[in-house]
Design an enzyme around this catalytic site. Structure first.
Site, PDB file in Angstrom:
ATOM      1  N   PRO A  60       0.821  -1.213   0.000  1.00  0.00           N
ATOM      2  CA  PRO A  60       0.000   0.000   0.000  1.00  0.00           C
ATOM      3  C   PRO A  60       0.853   1.259   0.000  1.00  0.00           C
ATOM      4  CG  PRO A  60       0.032  -0.972   2.188  1.00  0.00           C
ATOM      5  CD  PRO A  60       0.764  -1.925   1.277  1.00  0.00           C
ATOM      6  N   ASP A  61       0.305   2.321  -0.601  1.00  0.00           N
ATOM      7  CA  ASP A  61       0.982   3.607  -0.484  1.00  0.00           C
ATOM      8  C   ASP A  61       0.683   4.132   0.920  1.00  0.00           C
ATOM      9  OD1 ASP A  61      -1.564   4.743  -0.477  1.00  0.00           O
ATOM     10  OD2 ASP A  61      -1.388   5.579  -2.472  1.00  0.00           O
ATOM     11  N   PHE A  62       1.078   5.340   1.192  1.00  0.00           N
ATOM     12  CA  PHE A  62       0.911   5.852   2.545  1.00  0.00           C
ATOM     13  C   PHE A  62      -0.378   6.640   2.749  1.00  0.00           C
ATOM     14  CE2 PHE A  62       5.234   4.638   2.647  1.00  0.00           C
ATOM     15  CZ  PHE A  62       5.528   4.389   3.979  1.00  0.00           C
ATOM     16  N   ARG A  63      -0.803   7.394   1.763  1.00  0.00           N
ATOM     17  CA  ARG A  63      -1.833   8.408   2.017  1.00  0.00           C
ATOM     18  C   ARG A  63      -3.187   8.187   1.358  1.00  0.00           C
ATOM     19  NH1 ARG A  63       3.116  10.726   1.904  1.00  0.00           N
ATOM     20  NH2 ARG A  63       3.678  11.889   3.758  1.00  0.00           N
ATOM     21  N   ASN A 134      10.874   4.715  -1.567  1.00  0.00           N
ATOM     22  CA  ASN A 134      10.355   3.432  -1.096  1.00  0.00           C
ATOM     23  C   ASN A 134      11.332   2.732  -0.162  1.00  0.00           C
ATOM     24  OD1 ASN A 134       8.169   3.949  -2.712  1.00  0.00           O
ATOM     25  ND2 ASN A 134       8.967   2.787  -4.438  1.00  0.00           N
ATOM     26  N   ASP A 136      10.909  -0.625   0.433  1.00  0.00           N
ATOM     27  CA  ASP A 136      10.658  -2.045   0.190  1.00  0.00           C
ATOM     28  C   ASP A 136      11.810  -2.809  -0.458  1.00  0.00           C
ATOM     29  OD1 ASP A 136      10.459  -1.333  -2.597  1.00  0.00           O
ATOM     30  OD2 ASP A 136       8.343  -0.865  -2.281  1.00  0.00           O
ATOM     31  N   HIS A 153      14.536   7.274   2.271  1.00  0.00           N
ATOM     32  CA  HIS A 153      14.050   6.994   3.626  1.00  0.00           C
ATOM     33  C   HIS A 153      14.647   5.714   4.191  1.00  0.00           C
ATOM     34  CE1 HIS A 153      11.261  10.238   3.065  1.00  0.00           C
ATOM     35  NE2 HIS A 153      10.697   9.650   2.032  1.00  0.00           N
TER      36      HIS A 153
END
Length: 170
Positions: A60-63, A134, A136, A153
């Site tokens: 999933p994305d964040f927002r 990302n 991941d 990040h």
């Protein structure tokens, strides 16, 4: 005197002409980009990637309301959704971060065609760098060398102890 005051020599306001740019892409879409690359005209490609390239992998994305990560963190009992990534919160309560990290840990998700495309750009010798938001690690799982990736990040390619600054095995 008029030119210094922002007026044209004829006495009206000076009109700045827009600069002329050379047309690089035939079309402003994927086909236009592919054509530029296949013609050998793209020699220094920089990729800036975000969550959208991993959504097709099931991450999933964040927002996004309803499906985004921040909307689905209730089980972690956080004071606010972003606390799971806050270093001060982590120092007091690392359990939510570790639980989320287990859910996102590499091996559960496969790289998408976009991740493989980024690797292909590298193989063709045109990729200078991939800057990714990302965490991941799907870029490196797709085969992109770590030295071509800037993980803004951090990601699962490495881990560092927050007390000593030493790299630790994952």
């Amino acid at each position: 005197e008029r030119a210094e005051a922002g007026e044209s020599p004829e006495g009206g306001p000076r009109v700045e002409e827009e600069p002329k740019y050379e047309k690089v892409l035939e079309t402003l879409d994927l086909e236009g980009v592919a054509q530029l690359i296949s013609q050998g005209k793209a020699k220094n490609v920089i990729v800036m990637a975000g969550a959208g390239i991993s959504v097709a992998a099931g991450i999933p994305d964040f927002r996004t309301p309803g499906t985004g990560l921040y909307d689905n963190l209730q089980k972690y009992n956080l004071p606010e959704p972003t606390a799971v990534f806050d270093i001060n919160f982590f120092r007091e309560n690392p359990a939510p971060f570790y639980q989320l990290a287990r859910e996102l840990f590499p091996g559960q998700y496969r790289p998408t065609p976009t991740h493989h495309f980024i690797r292909l750009l590298h193989e063709k010798g045109v990729l200078r760098r991939c800057f990714s938001q990302n965490i991941d690690s799907l870029e490196t799982l797709a085969g992109l060398p770590k030295d071509k990736l800037v993980a803004a990040h951090g990601n699962f390619d490495s881990a560092t102890c927050i007390e000593t600054g030493e790299q630790v095995p994952i």
